[in-house]
Design a protein around this motif. Structure first.
Motif, PDB file in Angstrom:
ATOM      1  N   UNK A  99      73.109  45.104 -99.996  1.00  0.00           N
ATOM      2  CA  UNK A  99      71.860  45.590 -99.734  1.00  0.00           C
ATOM      3  C   UNK A  99      71.137  46.059-101.002  1.00  0.00           C
ATOM      4  N   UNK A 100      70.082  45.667-101.291  1.00  0.00           N
ATOM      5  CA  UNK A 100      69.458  46.060-102.538  1.00  0.00           C
ATOM      6  C   UNK A 100      68.116  47.075-102.143  1.00  0.00           C
ATOM      7  N   UNK A 101      67.163  47.287-103.179  1.00  0.00           N
ATOM      8  CA  UNK A 101      66.082  48.303-102.823  1.00  0.00           C
ATOM      9  C   UNK A 101      65.209  47.925-101.738  1.00  0.00           C
ATOM     10  N   UNK A 102      65.277  46.290-101.483  1.00  0.00           N
ATOM     11  CA  UNK A 102      64.237  46.121-100.190  1.00  0.00           C
ATOM     12  C   UNK A 102      64.999  46.293 -98.867  1.00  0.00           C
ATOM     13  N   UNK A 103      66.155  46.655 -98.748  1.00  0.00           N
ATOM     14  CA  UNK A 103      66.848  47.265 -97.646  1.00  0.00           C
ATOM     15  C   UNK A 103      67.055  46.254 -96.784  1.00  0.00           C
ATOM     16  N   UNK A 134      66.533  38.931-114.092  1.00  0.00           N
ATOM     17  CA  UNK A 134      67.722  39.839-114.243  1.00  0.00           C
ATOM     18  C   UNK A 134      67.549  41.146-113.256  1.00  0.00           C
ATOM     19  N   UNK A 135      66.175  41.515-113.286  1.00  0.00           N
ATOM     20  CA  UNK A 135      65.893  42.797-112.523  1.00  0.00           C
ATOM     21  C   UNK A 135      66.236  42.301-111.089  1.00  0.00           C
ATOM     22  N   UNK A 136      65.719  41.114-110.367  1.00  0.00           N
ATOM     23  CA  UNK A 136      66.305  40.819-109.030  1.00  0.00           C
ATOM     24  C   UNK A 136      67.555  40.762-108.764  1.00  0.00           C
ATOM     25  N   UNK A 137      68.389  39.986-109.849  1.00  0.00           N
ATOM     26  CA  UNK A 137      70.016  39.837-109.574  1.00  0.00           C
ATOM     27  C   UNK A 137      70.622  41.221-109.890  1.00  0.00           C
ATOM     28  N   UNK A 138      70.030  42.307-110.374  1.00  0.00           N
ATOM     29  CA  UNK A 138      70.718  43.580-110.500  1.00  0.00           C
ATOM     30  C   UNK A 138      70.259  44.556-109.319  1.00  0.00           C
ATOM     31  N   UNK A 139      69.085  44.497-108.800  1.00  0.00           N
ATOM     32  CA  UNK A 139      68.634  45.507-107.692  1.00  0.00           C
ATOM     33  C   UNK A 139      68.449  44.930-106.603  1.00  0.00           C
ATOM     34  N   UNK A 140      68.184  43.573-106.422  1.00  0.00           N
ATOM     35  CA  UNK A 140      67.810  43.260-104.935  1.00  0.00           C
ATOM     36  C   UNK A 140      69.009  42.850-104.092  1.00  0.00           C
TER      37      UNK A 140
END
Length: 94
Positions: free
Chosen positions: A41-45, A88-94
């Protein structure tokens, strides 16, 4: 014989499709070597897997490039840098 002369099959177009195909193939190899990938589960929950994050990053990159073409006259190479950062941002945070 089918006439495909209307298509813009240039080297950049071919490279684009080769890169997309390679990314999907490498994700398949990664899944074979390390099955599951532990959804997280990332920043979009909501829960995402590696494949979901690849899809989101490719879709987002398409919109970044379209917006870049609409809003600027700068080279698309700069948009590629933005897309790489987004990936990179998506793979780290989502």
């Amino acid at each position: 014989m089918i006439d495909l002369s209307w298509m813009a099959w240039t080297w950049p177009t071919a490279i684009f499709f080769v890169v997309i195909f390679s990314m999907i193939a490498l994700m398949g190899v990664w899944e074979y070597v390390s099955p599951g990938g532990a959804p997280r589960v990332g920043i979009f929950r909501f829960e995402t897997t590696r494949g979901d994050r690849l899809f989101v990053s490719l879709l987002g990159s398409a919109f970044i490039c379209l917006g870049w073409l609409y809003f600027t006259d700068l080279s698309l190479w700069y948009a590629l840098i933005v897309c790489a950062a987004f990936f990179i941002l998506v793979f780290k945070t989502v």
